[in-house]
Design an enzyme around this catalytic site. Structure first.
Site, PDB file in Angstrom:
ATOM      1  N   ASP A  46      -4.473 -29.219  -1.810  1.00  0.00           N
ATOM      2  CA  ASP A  46      -4.079 -30.064  -0.684  1.00  0.00           C
ATOM      3  C   ASP A  46      -2.874 -30.913  -1.080  1.00  0.00           C
ATOM      4  OD1 ASP A  46      -5.144 -31.508   2.026  1.00  0.00           O
ATOM      5  OD2 ASP A  46      -4.323 -32.987   0.632  1.00  0.00           O
ATOM      6  N   TYR A  51       3.996 -36.535  -0.082  1.00  0.00           N
ATOM      7  CA  TYR A  51       3.659 -36.689  -1.494  1.00  0.00           C
ATOM      8  C   TYR A  51       4.823 -36.370  -2.417  1.00  0.00           C
ATOM      9  CZ  TYR A  51      -1.141 -36.413   0.368  1.00  0.00           C
ATOM     10  OH  TYR A  51      -2.298 -36.592   1.078  1.00  0.00           O
ATOM     11  N   LYS A  76       1.048 -31.108   5.215  1.00  0.00           N
ATOM     12  CA  LYS A  76       0.978 -31.979   6.392  1.00  0.00           C
ATOM     13  C   LYS A  76       2.364 -32.419   6.819  1.00  0.00           C
ATOM     14  CE  LYS A  76      -3.060 -33.941   4.046  1.00  0.00           C
ATOM     15  NZ  LYS A  76      -2.642 -33.606   2.658  1.00  0.00           N
ATOM     16  N   HIS A 109      -0.389 -35.634   9.740  1.00  0.00           N
ATOM     17  CA  HIS A 109      -0.881 -36.524   8.687  1.00  0.00           C
ATOM     18  C   HIS A 109      -1.563 -37.773   9.249  1.00  0.00           C
ATOM     19  CE1 HIS A 109       0.061 -37.458   4.196  1.00  0.00           C
ATOM     20  NE2 HIS A 109      -1.130 -37.897   4.538  1.00  0.00           N
TER      21      HIS A 109
END
Length: 290
Positions: A46, A51, A76, A109
């Protein structure tokens, strides 16, 4: 090596019930960490555009030598990229960083209701699904009202809602809504950022079962039917977190853990979130039924 069971999503796609999350793992460290997870038996990874480590995930998947159908990847679309066309562009960028020709699960998200773009963003995800560029689509941090609006204004039921969920925040009402509408509950921060491991009840159960506190909490998630995505960059803990499939919690144990609910939210409230980029990060089905 542990064998992780699958959950079947509402469009028939199978997803491993235990995955490996890379939130706050720097891109330079991500390849090593993901390879350690894959070597331990994880097959679900994931990540997210926010990120800043999709490239590291892609490097690890390439280096693993695994066939494409032997791993499951979630990413996401971030708040700044919400909107129909901008979501499609963001997806293309994520796919390029991952080095893949499709992703298994693509999520919105956050709903960010003040932006009021999650419905048109969802329509972009429906387009990606229709074009078979994603195998399943879902959301993250959506509340019942957000999900009801998708029900009323769009066609496809989210396969997954990834939400903050741990013993202090058990989200019973939202999990019940998911169950009624065929949405899989996926827990981010399943260990409560480590706080859940400090509960005396968890420690006692760990002692009784000869397990670690993390294994007890993750086993609780799995027995509730949740998908969980614990994160660690320590190889021994990565292996420990997947060693869950040769013991079970009794009904009395599950009841003891249910009693830990305190309503404590560690992340932002999805109804109030006014998100700016976090420091240190950058981004480059079924049918509804009544």
């Amino acid at each position: 090596m542990s064998s992780v069971p699958d959950v079947v999503l509402n469009n028939g796609v199978s997803m491993p019930q235990l995955g490996y999350g890379v939130f706050r793992v720097p891109d330079d460290d991500t390849e090593r960490a993901v390879l350690a997870a894959l070597n331990a038996g994880y097959r679900s990874i994931d990540t997210a555009s926010l990120y800043g480590n999709e490239t590291g995930v892609g490097r690890a998947l390439s280096a693993s030598g695994l066939a494409r159908d032997h791993f499951f990847v979630t990413t996401k679309v971030w708040n700044d990229d919400q909107g129909y066309n901008s979501t499609l562009r963001s997806f293309d960028a994520s796919l390029g960083r991952l080095g893949l020709d499709h992703v298994d699960l693509y999520l919105i998200h956050w709903p960010k209701p003040s932006l009021d773009r999650y419905v048109e963003t969802w329509r972009a995800l429906e387009k990606l699904y229709a074009d078979r560029r994603v195998r399943a689509i879902g959301v993250s941090n959506f509340q019942p009202d957000h999900l009801r609006r998708l029900r009323d204004e769009t066609d496809i039921v989210p396969a997954v809602n990834q939400i903050e969920l741990h013993p202090d925040l058990q989200q019973e009402q939202l999990r019940r809504f998911h169950a009624e509408h065929g949405v899989v509950t996926e827990a981010w921060s399943p260990l409560g950022q480590g706080l859940a491991l400090r509960h005396p009840v968890v420690a006692e159960l760990a002692h009784r079962h000869g397990r670690t506190p993390a294994q007890v909490v993750l086993r609780w998630h799995l027995q509730l039917g949740n998908v969980a995505i614990p994160k660690s960059t320590t190889p021994s803990r990565i292996r420990e977190n997947i060693g869950l499939f040769d013991f079970a919690l009794a009904e009395v144990d599950m009841a003891a853990l249910a009693a830990l609910e305190s309503g404590t939210r560690l992340g932002p409230d999805p109804d109030e979130r006014e998100t700016r980029r976090r420091p240190g990060f950058s981004s480059a089905g079924g049918r509804w039924v009544s």
